[in-house]
Write a protein that holds these residues in place. Structure first.
Motif, PDB file in Angstrom:
ATOM      1  N   VAL A  72       0.854  -1.192   0.000  1.00 21.45           N
ATOM      2  CA  VAL A  72       0.000   0.000   0.000  1.00 21.45           C
ATOM      3  C   VAL A  72       0.888   1.239   0.000  1.00 21.45           C
ATOM      4  N   GLN A  73       0.849   1.966  -1.102  1.00 20.20           N
ATOM      5  CA  GLN A  73       1.604   3.209  -1.218  1.00 20.20           C
ATOM      6  C   GLN A  73       0.633   4.363  -1.469  1.00 20.20           C
ATOM      7  N   PRO A  74       0.949   5.544  -0.962  1.00 22.04           N
ATOM      8  CA  PRO A  74       0.037   6.687  -1.144  1.00 22.04           C
ATOM      9  C   PRO A  74      -0.202   6.988  -2.616  1.00 22.04           C
ATOM     10  N   LYS A  75      -1.464   7.231  -2.954  1.00 19.24           N
ATOM     11  CA  LYS A  75      -1.826   7.650  -4.304  1.00 19.24           C
ATOM     12  C   LYS A  75      -1.731   9.170  -4.394  1.00 19.24           C
ATOM     13  N   PRO A  76      -1.677   9.713  -5.606  1.00 19.67           N
ATOM     14  CA  PRO A  76      -1.640  11.186  -5.733  1.00 19.67           C
ATOM     15  C   PRO A  76      -2.810  11.837  -5.006  1.00 19.67           C
ATOM     16  N   GLY A  77      -2.508  12.801  -4.167  1.00 20.21           N
ATOM     17  CA  GLY A  77      -3.541  13.496  -3.416  1.00 20.21           C
ATOM     18  C   GLY A  77      -3.812  12.916  -2.041  1.00 20.21           C
ATOM     19  N   GLU A  78      -3.247  11.741  -1.759  1.00 20.68           N
ATOM     20  CA  GLU A  78      -3.448  11.127  -0.438  1.00 20.68           C
ATOM     21  C   GLU A  78      -2.364  11.591   0.526  1.00 20.68           C
ATOM     22  N   ASP A  79      -2.769  11.907   1.735  1.00 21.12           N
ATOM     23  CA  ASP A  79      -1.823  12.318   2.767  1.00 21.12           C
ATOM     24  C   ASP A  79      -1.525  11.141   3.686  1.00 21.12           C
ATOM     25  N   VAL A  80      -0.247  10.941   3.967  1.00 15.65           N
ATOM     26  CA  VAL A  80       0.152   9.935   4.947  1.00 15.65           C
ATOM     27  C   VAL A  80      -0.004  10.539   6.338  1.00 15.65           C
ATOM     28  N   GLN A  81      -0.775   9.846   7.182  1.00 16.18           N
ATOM     29  CA  GLN A  81      -1.038  10.331   8.536  1.00 16.18           C
ATOM     30  C   GLN A  81      -0.433   9.371   9.555  1.00 16.18           C
ATOM     31  N   ARG A  82       0.045   9.959  10.640  1.00 14.56           N
ATOM     32  CA  ARG A  82       0.567   9.150  11.750  1.00 14.56           C
ATOM     33  C   ARG A  82      -0.564   9.005  12.751  1.00 14.56           C
ATOM     34  N   ARG A  83      -1.140   7.794  12.870  1.00 13.78           N
ATOM     35  CA  ARG A  83      -2.303   7.594  13.735  1.00 13.78           C
ATOM     36  C   ARG A  83      -2.055   6.418  14.677  1.00 13.78           C
ATOM     37  N   MET A  84      -2.758   6.456  15.810  1.00 15.73           N
ATOM     38  CA  MET A  84      -2.710   5.347  16.783  1.00 15.73           C
ATOM     39  C   MET A  84      -3.747   4.317  16.335  1.00 15.73           C
ATOM     40  N   VAL A  85      -3.271   3.190  15.788  1.00 15.92           N
ATOM     41  CA  VAL A  85      -4.174   2.189  15.223  1.00 15.92           C
ATOM     42  C   VAL A  85      -3.730   0.782  15.609  1.00 15.92           C
ATOM     43  N   ARG A  86      -4.640  -0.157  15.406  1.00 17.97           N
ATOM     44  CA  ARG A  86      -4.326  -1.572  15.549  1.00 17.97           C
ATOM     45  C   ARG A  86      -5.191  -2.349  14.563  1.00 17.97           C
ATOM     46  N   TYR A  87      -4.932  -3.659  14.445  1.00 14.05           N
ATOM     47  CA  TYR A  87      -5.700  -4.504  13.537  1.00 14.05           C
ATOM     48  C   TYR A  87      -6.618  -5.425  14.331  1.00 14.05           C
ATOM     49  N   ARG A  88      -7.840  -5.588  13.839  1.00 10.78           N
ATOM     50  CA  ARG A  88      -8.780  -6.527  14.460  1.00 10.78           C
ATOM     51  C   ARG A  88      -8.758  -7.878  13.758  1.00 10.78           C
ATOM     52  N   THR A  89      -8.248  -7.906  12.539  1.00  9.81           N
ATOM     53  CA  THR A  89      -8.174  -9.143  11.771  1.00  9.81           C
ATOM     54  C   THR A  89      -6.942  -9.081  10.882  1.00  9.81           C
ATOM     55  N   MET A  90      -6.449 -10.258  10.484  1.00  7.12           N
ATOM     56  CA  MET A  90      -5.245 -10.324   9.652  1.00  7.12           C
ATOM     57  C   MET A  90      -5.580 -10.921   8.290  1.00  7.12           C
ATOM     58  N   GLY A  91      -5.832 -10.067   7.315  1.00  4.46           N
ATOM     59  CA  GLY A  91      -6.004 -10.520   5.949  1.00  4.46           C
ATOM     60  C   GLY A  91      -4.811 -10.080   5.127  1.00  4.46           C
ATOM     61  N   ASP A  92      -5.008  -9.905   3.830  1.00  7.17           N
ATOM     62  CA  ASP A  92      -3.926  -9.412   2.995  1.00  7.17           C
ATOM     63  C   ASP A  92      -3.608  -7.965   3.346  1.00  7.17           C
ATOM     64  N   ALA A  93      -2.333  -7.637   3.314  1.00  7.30           N
ATOM     65  CA  ALA A  93      -1.887  -6.312   3.749  1.00  7.30           C
ATOM     66  C   ALA A  93      -2.403  -5.194   2.850  1.00  7.30           C
ATOM     67  N   ASN A  94      -2.771  -5.522   1.606  1.00  7.06           N
ATOM     68  CA  ASN A  94      -3.242  -4.476   0.694  1.00  7.06           C
ATOM     69  C   ASN A  94      -4.732  -4.194   0.830  1.00  7.06           C
ATOM     70  N   LEU A  95      -5.468  -5.054   1.563  1.00  9.35           N
ATOM     71  CA  LEU A  95      -6.914  -4.890   1.649  1.00  9.35           C
ATOM     72  C   LEU A  95      -7.454  -4.917   3.083  1.00  9.35           C
ATOM     73  N   THR A  96      -6.583  -5.084   4.051  1.00 11.82           N
ATOM     74  CA  THR A  96      -7.021  -5.126   5.439  1.00 11.82           C
ATOM     75  C   THR A  96      -6.719  -3.795   6.113  1.00 11.82           C
ATOM     76  N   ALA A  97      -7.763  -3.175   6.615  1.00 13.37           N
ATOM     77  CA  ALA A  97      -7.613  -1.862   7.231  1.00 13.37           C
ATOM     78  C   ALA A  97      -7.403  -1.981   8.737  1.00 13.37           C
ATOM     79  N   ALA A  98      -6.810  -0.961   9.289  1.00  8.67           N
ATOM     80  CA  ALA A  98      -6.640  -0.859  10.730  1.00  8.67           C
ATOM     81  C   ALA A  98      -7.792  -0.045  11.314  1.00  8.67           C
ATOM     82  N   VAL A  99      -7.908  -0.064  12.625  1.00  6.38           N
ATOM     83  CA  VAL A  99      -8.916   0.753  13.305  1.00  6.38           C
ATOM     84  C   VAL A  99      -8.200   1.665  14.298  1.00  6.38           C
ATOM     85  N   GLU A 100      -8.738   2.853  14.470  1.00 12.11           N
ATOM     86  CA  GLU A 100      -8.173   3.748  15.477  1.00 12.11           C
ATOM     87  C   GLU A 100      -8.414   3.167  16.855  1.00 12.11           C
TER      88      GLU A 100
END
Length: 304
Positions: free
Chosen positions: A232-260
């Motif tokens: 997962v790399q930032p697309k044009p116009g996307e800002d990289v944010q430093r957030r406090m997150v964790r994962y609730r499930t472990m799927g593929d790294a390109n399609l599994t989102a974290a939660v705050e």
């Protein structure tokens, strides 16, 4: 002479564990060549932990298998290999990338490899002669999984018909299969996500650090937070944010989102999960948003 009757009652976690141990032992007694599907996620970790208790002090009497999509979090792969080595179990890796390279399957345009895991899984199960596959699915996760029996019958093509399943009255399980047929077994069917985390906390079960909250670089897409990594790399116009997150499930790294989250300990996670009302798949798995019936469609094809 009077006798005092002692009321012996198991806690909820102890009762769930006992039920799962019973299922493991029943399969080991009934089936010729079972195998445990292990991804390095929390459910398969608990499942493997209970399997080890079910047969202690002997080793687990069946191998573990991971259907490796090639898009996994590196931390999960490291955890998978180390856990299998520590338990002394044989690890079978069925590689989706190898199947793509051989031309057995074709990659989908949306970046998900979930659907093409199915033929890779079925090929590996047939090649190894597995007639029973343990999976860590729970009924509370998703609508299609709520329909599953503990012993889920699959035909000679590995396909699931929700209308052709066997009754399981009084926890009596029928593992009889004909040549080419098999069963999927779900020892954690009656567990909830809260039960899983309560068990991990109670028994201090080791998990990948990705499940614990930490500051991570993420990008926001469609209201979901994806960690910036090799997939997962930032697309044009996307800002990289430093957030406090964790994962609730472990799927593929390109399609599994974290939660705050600020849940940095197991006890914090138990408290957090007790308060949420959305399942982990509904909240964080982009590949399950294809359609409302996405999971059931994949299961009918042979998905675990």
């Amino acid at each position: 002479m009077t006798t005092t009757r002692t009321n012996y009652q198991l806690s909820n976690l102890a009762a769930l564990e006992a039920e799962s141990i019973y299922v493991f032992r029943e399969v080991a007694a009934e089936m010729r060549k079972p195998c445990l599907l292990f991804s390095g996620g929390k459910d398969s970790i608990v499942m493997l932990h209970i399997a080890a208790k079910a047969f202690a002090p002997a080793r687990i009497p069946f191998p573990v298998m991971h259907v490796d999509t090639g898009l996994n979090f590196p931390e999960v792969i490291e955890f998978r290999d180390r856990t299998a080595d520590e338990l002394g179990v044989r690890l079978v890796v069925a590689s989706v990338q190898d199947a793509i390279d051989r031309g057995t399957v074709r990659e989908e345009k949306n970046g998900s490899r979930n659907r093409i895991q199915t033929p890779v899984l079925l090929e590996a199960a047939e090649a190894n002669g597995f007639d029973a596959l343990f999976g860590g699915a729970r009924r509370d996760e998703e609508k299609a999984r709520a329909k599953e029996r503990v012993f889920s019958f699959r035909d000679e093509f590995g396909q699931w018909d929700p209308k052709n399943q066997r009754p399981e009255l009084w926890s009596l399980y029928n593992g009889r299969v004909h040549q080419g047929e098999s069963i999927r077994v779900f020892p954690l069917s009656n567990w909830t996500e809260l039960d899983i985390w309560s068990y991990i906390a109670a028994y201090d079960v080791e998990i990948p650090d990705l499940y614990l909250a930490a500051e991570r670089d993420v990008v926001e897409r469609d209201g979901m937070l994806y960690a910036v990594n090799e997939f997962v790399q930032p697309k044009p116009g996307e800002d990289v944010q430093r957030r406090m997150v964790r994962y609730r499930t472990m799927g593929d790294a390109n399609l599994t989102a974290a939660v705050e989250s600020n849940a940095a300990t197991l006890e914090d996670i138990v408290t957090e999960i007790a308060a949420v009302r959305v399942t982990e798949r509904g909240a964080t798995r982009g590949d399950d948003r294809v359609s409302e019936a996405a999971m059931e469609d994949r299961k009918r094809e042979g998905y675990f």
